[in-house]
Design a protein around this motif. Structure first.
Motif, PDB file in Angstrom:
ATOM      1  N   VAL A   1       0.876  -1.177   0.000  1.00 22.54           N
ATOM      2  CA  VAL A   1       0.000   0.000   0.000  1.00 22.54           C
ATOM      3  C   VAL A   1       0.909   1.221   0.000  1.00 22.54           C
ATOM      4  O   VAL A   1       2.118   1.095  -0.171  1.00 22.54           O
ATOM      5  CB  VAL A   1      -0.987  -0.009   1.196  1.00 22.54           C
ATOM      6  N   ALA A   2       0.376   2.387   0.219  1.00 19.06           N
ATOM      7  CA  ALA A   2       1.151   3.633   0.149  1.00 19.06           C
ATOM      8  C   ALA A   2       2.427   3.570   0.985  1.00 19.06           C
ATOM      9  O   ALA A   2       2.457   2.979   2.063  1.00 19.06           O
ATOM     10  CB  ALA A   2       0.279   4.788   0.618  1.00 19.06           C
ATOM     11  N   GLY A   3       3.473   4.174   0.447  1.00 16.22           N
ATOM     12  CA  GLY A   3       4.754   4.189   1.158  1.00 16.22           C
ATOM     13  C   GLY A   3       5.371   2.798   1.189  1.00 16.22           C
ATOM     14  O   GLY A   3       5.250   2.029   0.250  1.00 16.22           O
ATOM     15  N   ARG A   4       5.986   2.468   2.308  1.00 12.12           N
ATOM     16  CA  ARG A   4       6.605   1.136   2.453  1.00 12.12           C
ATOM     17  C   ARG A   4       5.739   0.213   3.299  1.00 12.12           C
ATOM     18  O   ARG A   4       6.199  -0.815   3.770  1.00 12.12           O
ATOM     19  CB  ARG A   4       7.999   1.265   3.053  1.00 12.12           C
ATOM     20  N   TRP A   5       4.482   0.564   3.508  1.00 19.22           N
ATOM     21  CA  TRP A   5       3.563  -0.251   4.291  1.00 19.22           C
ATOM     22  C   TRP A   5       3.066  -1.427   3.459  1.00 19.22           C
ATOM     23  O   TRP A   5       3.017  -1.377   2.246  1.00 19.22           O
ATOM     24  CB  TRP A   5       2.368   0.584   4.753  1.00 19.22           C
ATOM     25  N   GLN A   6       2.663  -2.482   4.161  1.00 15.32           N
ATOM     26  CA  GLN A   6       2.043  -3.627   3.500  1.00 15.32           C
ATOM     27  C   GLN A   6       0.754  -3.960   4.224  1.00 15.32           C
ATOM     28  O   GLN A   6       0.695  -3.941   5.457  1.00 15.32           O
ATOM     29  CB  GLN A   6       2.970  -4.850   3.525  1.00 15.32           C
ATOM     30  N   GLN A   7      -0.277  -4.256   3.464  1.00 16.53           N
ATOM     31  CA  GLN A   7      -1.555  -4.694   4.022  1.00 16.53           C
ATOM     32  C   GLN A   7      -1.507  -6.216   4.109  1.00 16.53           C
ATOM     33  O   GLN A   7      -1.164  -6.894   3.159  1.00 16.53           O
ATOM     34  CB  GLN A   7      -2.692  -4.270   3.095  1.00 16.53           C
ATOM     35  N   ILE A   8      -1.861  -6.749   5.264  1.00 16.13           N
ATOM     36  CA  ILE A   8      -1.825  -8.191   5.476  1.00 16.13           C
ATOM     37  C   ILE A   8      -3.252  -8.701   5.628  1.00 16.13           C
ATOM     38  O   ILE A   8      -4.018  -8.189   6.437  1.00 16.13           O
ATOM     39  CB  ILE A   8      -1.022  -8.547   6.755  1.00 16.13           C
ATOM     40  N   GLN A   9      -3.611  -9.714   4.847  1.00 12.29           N
ATOM     41  CA  GLN A   9      -4.928 -10.342   4.967  1.00 12.29           C
ATOM     42  C   GLN A   9      -4.755 -11.669   5.694  1.00 12.29           C
ATOM     43  O   GLN A   9      -3.881 -12.459   5.358  1.00 12.29           O
ATOM     44  CB  GLN A   9      -5.531 -10.575   3.581  1.00 12.29           C
ATOM     45  N   MET A  10      -5.595 -11.902   6.694  1.00 13.16           N
ATOM     46  CA  MET A  10      -5.485 -13.096   7.524  1.00 13.16           C
ATOM     47  C   MET A  10      -6.784 -13.897   7.447  1.00 13.16           C
ATOM     48  O   MET A  10      -7.825 -13.378   7.080  1.00 13.16           O
ATOM     49  CB  MET A  10      -5.216 -12.702   8.979  1.00 13.16           C
ATOM     50  N   GLU A  11      -6.701 -15.162   7.853  1.00 12.29           N
ATOM     51  CA  GLU A  11      -7.849 -16.066   7.875  1.00 12.29           C
ATOM     52  C   GLU A  11      -7.989 -16.658   9.275  1.00 12.29           C
ATOM     53  O   GLU A  11      -6.988 -16.993   9.915  1.00 12.29           O
ATOM     54  CB  GLU A  11      -7.620 -17.192   6.859  1.00 12.29           C
ATOM     55  N   TYR A  12      -9.199 -16.793   9.777  1.00  9.33           N
ATOM     56  CA  TYR A  12      -9.474 -17.401  11.077  1.00  9.33           C
ATOM     57  C   TYR A  12      -9.560 -18.920  10.922  1.00  9.33           C
ATOM     58  O   TYR A  12     -10.310 -19.416  10.075  1.00  9.33           O
ATOM     59  CB  TYR A  12     -10.785 -16.839  11.639  1.00  9.33           C
ATOM     60  N   LEU A  13      -8.791 -19.656  11.733  1.00 11.80           N
ATOM     61  CA  LEU A  13      -8.749 -21.115  11.654  1.00 11.80           C
ATOM     62  C   LEU A  13      -9.136 -21.699  13.014  1.00 11.80           C
ATOM     63  O   LEU A  13      -8.276 -21.912  13.869  1.00 11.80           O
ATOM     64  CB  LEU A  13      -7.336 -21.583  11.252  1.00 11.80           C
ATOM     65  N   PRO A  14     -10.421 -21.981  13.245  1.00  7.30           N
ATOM     66  CA  PRO A  14     -10.882 -22.410  14.579  1.00  7.30           C
ATOM     67  C   PRO A  14     -10.568 -23.880  14.883  1.00  7.30           C
ATOM     68  O   PRO A  14     -10.572 -24.730  13.994  1.00  7.30           O
ATOM     69  CB  PRO A  14     -12.395 -22.183  14.511  1.00  7.30           C
ATOM     70  N   SER A  15     -10.329 -24.162  16.156  1.00  3.29           N
ATOM     71  CA  SER A  15     -10.043 -25.541  16.575  1.00  3.29           C
ATOM     72  C   SER A  15     -11.265 -26.439  16.370  1.00  3.29           C
ATOM     73  O   SER A  15     -11.127 -27.620  16.069  1.00  3.29           O
ATOM     74  CB  SER A  15      -9.581 -25.587  18.027  1.00  3.29           C
ATOM     75  N   ARG A  16     -12.453 -25.881  16.499  1.00  3.15           N
ATOM     76  CA  ARG A  16     -13.652 -26.729  16.330  1.00  3.15           C
ATOM     77  C   ARG A  16     -13.765 -27.255  14.896  1.00  3.15           C
ATOM     78  O   ARG A  16     -14.455 -28.228  14.631  1.00  3.15           O
ATOM     79  CB  ARG A  16     -14.913 -25.988  16.757  1.00  3.15           C
ATOM     80  N   ALA A  17     -13.065 -26.605  13.959  1.00  2.00           N
ATOM     81  CA  ALA A  17     -13.051 -27.077  12.568  1.00  2.00           C
ATOM     82  C   ALA A  17     -11.896 -28.048  12.329  1.00  2.00           C
ATOM     83  O   ALA A  17     -11.698 -28.514  11.216  1.00  2.00           O
ATOM     84  CB  ALA A  17     -12.946 -25.892  11.613  1.00  2.00           C
ATOM     85  N   GLY A  18     -11.121 -28.351  13.379  1.00  2.00           N
ATOM     86  CA  GLY A  18     -10.029 -29.312  13.264  1.00  2.00           C
ATOM     87  C   GLY A  18      -8.644 -28.707  13.184  1.00  2.00           C
ATOM     88  O   GLY A  18      -7.659 -29.417  13.052  1.00  2.00           O
ATOM     89  N   TRP A  19      -8.525 -27.368  13.301  1.00  2.00           N
ATOM     90  CA  TRP A  19      -7.221 -26.715  13.270  1.00  2.00           C
ATOM     91  C   TRP A  19      -6.618 -26.732  14.668  1.00  2.00           C
ATOM     92  O   TRP A  19      -7.181 -26.172  15.603  1.00  2.00           O
ATOM     93  CB  TRP A  19      -7.337 -25.287  12.775  1.00  2.00           C
ATOM     94  N   LEU A  20      -5.473 -27.373  14.815  1.00  2.00           N
ATOM     95  CA  LEU A  20      -4.787 -27.478  16.101  1.00  2.00           C
ATOM     96  C   LEU A  20      -3.330 -27.076  15.930  1.00  2.00           C
ATOM     97  O   LEU A  20      -2.770 -27.212  14.845  1.00  2.00           O
ATOM     98  CB  LEU A  20      -4.871 -28.916  16.621  1.00  2.00           C
ATOM     99  N   THR A  21      -2.706 -26.620  17.006  1.00  2.00           N
ATOM    100  CA  THR A  21      -1.291 -26.272  16.899  1.00  2.00           C
ATOM    101  C   THR A  21      -0.456 -27.544  16.810  1.00  2.00           C
ATOM    102  O   THR A  21      -0.821 -28.595  17.354  1.00  2.00           O
ATOM    103  CB  THR A  21      -0.795 -25.451  18.102  1.00  2.00           C
TER     104      THR A  21
END
Length: 178
Positions: A8-28
């Motif tokens: 984005v403008a200047g030296r900034w970056q826009q970061i898009q993230m996704e939610y990964l819930p444990s109830r859907a099977g996502w575990l560390t």
């Protein structure tokens, strides 16, 4: 989960993230390194991984980290900074891992020029050689940190050290209270 870094403008970056819930099977990955009985107490049904699958999981995690290192930020290779099993999410279905995702990019930066922060958690994390306040982030540190964290001998030594540290804190608190 990081979807895309967009300039984005200047030296900034826009970061898009996704939610990964444990109830859907996502575990560390850290959770999946626990003994099966401990996993059974807390994991959604079908989300327990047998210890025999851990070497394959570790190999996939290292491959994921190498892929992350191929991302360029401002035209230079990136480093994650905190590639511990706590920051690798695994989608588990019927006792098998289907996908892995690297998360927690808040300290990530350009390898070789972004610096580690002044305050590093040295009480509970054993950092690779070369990691220190103001030192430059290196991709090799990411790989070494992950390897330290998944190596059973290293984990046992760190757990012993943590217990000694916890005991010394309790002893000091007792001395202060008396």
């Amino acid at each position: 989960m990081l979807l895309s870094p967009d300039p984005v403008a200047g030296r900034w970056q826009q970061i898009q993230m996704e939610y990964l819930p444990s109830r859907a099977g996502w575990l560390t990955m850290r959770f999946l390194m626990l003994p099966v009985n401990d996993q059974l107490k807390h994991a959604p049904q079908g989300c327990v991984v047998e210890p025999a699958l851990l070497p394959e999981l570790i190999q996939k995690a290292e491959h994921l980290l190498h892929k992350a290192h191929s991302v360029h930020v401002f035209g230079s290779p990136a480093a994650h900074w905190d590639a511990r099993p706590d920051n690798i999410l695994v989608l588990v279905e019927a006792g098998h891992f289907k996908q892995l995702r690297l998360v927690d990019f808040d300290w990530a930066g350009v390898a070789g020029s972004t610096q580690y922060p002044v305050l590093l958690n040295a009480k509970t994390i054993v950092w690779p050689e070369g990691v220190g306040p103001g030192h430059p982030l290196q991709q090799k540190h990411d790989i070494e940190l992950l390897q330290y964290q998944v190596n059973p001998a290293t984990r046992a030594a760190v757990n012993e050290w943590r217990q000694m540290f916890a005991n010394s804190v309790q002893v000091s608190n007792m001395e202060v209270d008396s």
